[in-house]
Design a protein around this motif. Structure first.
Motif, mmCIF file in Angstrom:
data_model
loop_
_atom_site.group_PDB
_atom_site.id
_atom_site.type_symbol
_atom_site.label_atom_id
_atom_site.label_comp_id
_atom_site.label_asym_id
_atom_site.label_seq_id
_atom_site.Cartn_x
_atom_site.Cartn_y
_atom_site.Cartn_z
ATOM 1 N N GLU A 45 0.854 -1.179 0.000
ATOM 2 C CA GLU A 45 0.000 0.000 0.000
ATOM 3 C C GLU A 45 0.891 1.230 0.000
ATOM 4 N N THR A 46 0.334 2.343 -0.431
ATOM 5 C CA THR A 46 1.079 3.593 -0.341
ATOM 6 C C THR A 46 0.490 4.420 0.785
ATOM 7 N N MET A 47 1.372 5.132 1.445
ATOM 8 C CA MET A 47 0.930 6.045 2.496
ATOM 9 C C MET A 47 1.599 7.383 2.260
ATOM 10 N N ARG A 48 1.015 8.411 2.793
ATOM 11 C CA ARG A 48 1.553 9.764 2.627
ATOM 12 C C ARG A 48 2.622 10.023 3.673
ATOM 13 N N GLY A 49 3.772 10.467 3.185
ATOM 14 C CA GLY A 49 4.850 10.846 4.067
ATOM 15 C C GLY A 49 4.926 12.350 4.187
ATOM 16 N N PRO A 50 6.025 12.856 4.726
ATOM 17 C CA PRO A 50 6.189 14.308 4.811
ATOM 18 C C PRO A 50 6.248 14.924 3.417
ATOM 19 N N GLU A 51 5.715 16.125 3.313
ATOM 20 C CA GLU A 51 5.705 16.872 2.047
ATOM 21 C C GLU A 51 5.007 16.105 0.931
ATOM 22 N N GLU A 52 3.946 15.395 1.272
ATOM 23 C CA GLU A 52 3.124 14.649 0.312
ATOM 24 C C GLU A 52 3.906 13.594 -0.470
ATOM 25 N N THR A 53 4.949 13.062 0.118
ATOM 26 C CA THR A 53 5.718 11.987 -0.498
ATOM 27 C C THR A 53 4.953 10.683 -0.332
ATOM 28 N N GLU A 54 4.851 9.902 -1.393
ATOM 29 C CA GLU A 54 4.199 8.605 -1.298
ATOM 30 C C GLU A 54 5.226 7.562 -0.890
ATOM 31 N N LEU A 55 4.941 6.874 0.197
ATOM 32 C CA LEU A 55 5.837 5.858 0.729
ATOM 33 C C LEU A 55 5.172 4.491 0.619
ATOM 34 N N LEU A 56 5.976 3.479 0.373
ATOM 35 C CA LEU A 56 5.476 2.114 0.270
ATOM 36 C C LEU A 56 5.396 1.507 1.659
ATOM 37 N N SER A 57 4.297 0.840 1.931
ATOM 38 C CA SER A 57 4.168 0.125 3.207
ATOM 39 C C SER A 57 3.552 -1.236 2.932
ATOM 40 N N VAL A 58 3.729 -2.125 3.876
ATOM 41 C CA VAL A 58 3.201 -3.475 3.753
ATOM 42 C C VAL A 58 1.786 -3.497 4.300
ATOM 43 N N GLY A 59 0.883 -4.066 3.516
ATOM 44 C CA GLY A 59 -0.504 -4.211 3.959
ATOM 45 C C GLY A 59 -0.661 -5.471 4.797
ATOM 46 N N ARG A 60 -1.858 -5.970 4.816
ATOM 47 C CA ARG A 60 -2.155 -7.159 5.606
ATOM 48 C C ARG A 60 -1.572 -8.407 4.958
ATOM 49 N N VAL A 61 -1.202 -9.350 5.796
ATOM 50 C CA VAL A 61 -0.756 -10.654 5.314
ATOM 51 C C VAL A 61 -2.007 -11.457 4.964
ATOM 52 N N GLN A 62 -1.997 -12.041 3.786
ATOM 53 C CA GLN A 62 -3.160 -12.800 3.326
ATOM 54 C C GLN A 62 -2.788 -14.262 3.170
ATOM 55 N N LEU A 63 -3.714 -15.126 3.555
ATOM 56 C CA LEU A 63 -3.520 -16.560 3.366
ATOM 57 C C LEU A 63 -4.153 -16.971 2.047
ATOM 58 N N ASP A 64 -3.453 -17.821 1.310
ATOM 59 C CA ASP A 64 -3.950 -18.324 0.038
ATOM 60 C C ASP A 64 -5.139 -19.246 0.309
ATOM 61 N N LYS A 65 -6.260 -18.951 -0.321
ATOM 62 C CA LYS A 65 -7.491 -19.715 -0.093
ATOM 63 C C LYS A 65 -7.623 -20.923 -1.015
ATOM 64 N N SER A 66 -6.645 -21.169 -1.873
ATOM 65 C CA SER A 66 -6.762 -22.304 -2.782
ATOM 66 C C SER A 66 -6.727 -23.616 -2.002
ATOM 67 N N ALA A 67 -7.217 -24.655 -2.645
ATOM 68 C CA ALA A 67 -7.325 -25.954 -1.979
ATOM 69 C C ALA A 67 -5.954 -26.508 -1.614
ATOM 70 N N LEU A 68 -5.921 -27.191 -0.495
ATOM 71 C CA LEU A 68 -4.688 -27.846 -0.068
ATOM 72 C C LEU A 68 -4.516 -29.150 -0.848
ATOM 73 N N ASP A 69 -3.276 -29.523 -1.113
ATOM 74 C CA ASP A 69 -3.005 -30.788 -1.793
ATOM 75 C C ASP A 69 -3.434 -31.950 -0.905
ATOM 76 N N ARG A 70 -4.007 -32.959 -1.520
ATOM 77 C CA ARG A 70 -4.328 -34.184 -0.787
ATOM 78 C C ARG A 70 -3.203 -35.171 -1.061
ATOM 79 N N VAL A 71 -2.557 -35.602 -0.008
ATOM 80 C CA VAL A 71 -1.401 -36.481 -0.110
ATOM 81 C C VAL A 71 -1.805 -37.871 0.375
ATOM 82 N N PHE A 72 -1.429 -38.881 -0.411
ATOM 83 C CA PHE A 72 -1.719 -40.257 -0.016
ATOM 84 C C PHE A 72 -0.526 -40.829 0.717
#
Length: 129
Positions: A45-72
């Motif tokens: 995500e971008t956030m506003r820094g001093p003097e209207e500078t756009e700074l990069l920041s880390v957003g929320r950590v997301q878990l992958d919702k895809s199906a888990l492998d089925r192992v035999f």
């Protein structure tokens, strides 16, 4: 001088964001064989820094919702009656590609940080003369 500090701030925030991304990629690779583990990814995500500078920041950590492998593996302690258990949904090729991209972004921001620092030192040298 303010422009130099803004450039250093932008680079420092981007370095921190890419380091966080690399940490999550390494966690994913480490847990590729852990049963039930879901791949983690971070958003930026971008956030506003001093003097209207756009700074990069880390957003929320997301878990992958895809199906888990089925192992035999009937001998595995987590196996159900059919001999299957849920593995992880980590794709090592995807993680390696993400790691390379994050590493290159990190190196580019480190180079920008170093160039800004050198220009600032050069300006100080000129002002002393």
């Amino acid at each position: 001088m303010s422009e130099f500090s803004n450039a250093l701030s932008v680079s420092a925030h981007a370095l921190q964001a890419q380091a966080t991304r690399l940490r999550h990629v390494s966690e994913n690779i480490s847990n590729a064989d852990t049963p039930g583990y879901r791949r983690k990814s971070v958003s930026f995500e971008t956030m506003r820094g001093p003097e209207e500078t756009e700074l990069l920041s880390v957003g929320r950590v997301q878990l992958d919702k895809s199906a888990l492998d089925r192992v035999f593996d009937p001998a595995h302690p987590l196996a159900d009656d059919s001999g299957h258990y849920e593995g992880s949904n980590v794709d090592l090729m995807l993680e390696i590609a993400d790691a390379r991209e994050a590493q290159r972004s990190y190196e580019a921001n480190l180079k920008m940080f170093d160039q800004t620092r050198q220009m600032s030192a050069g300006l100080m040298d000129l002002l002393r003369k």
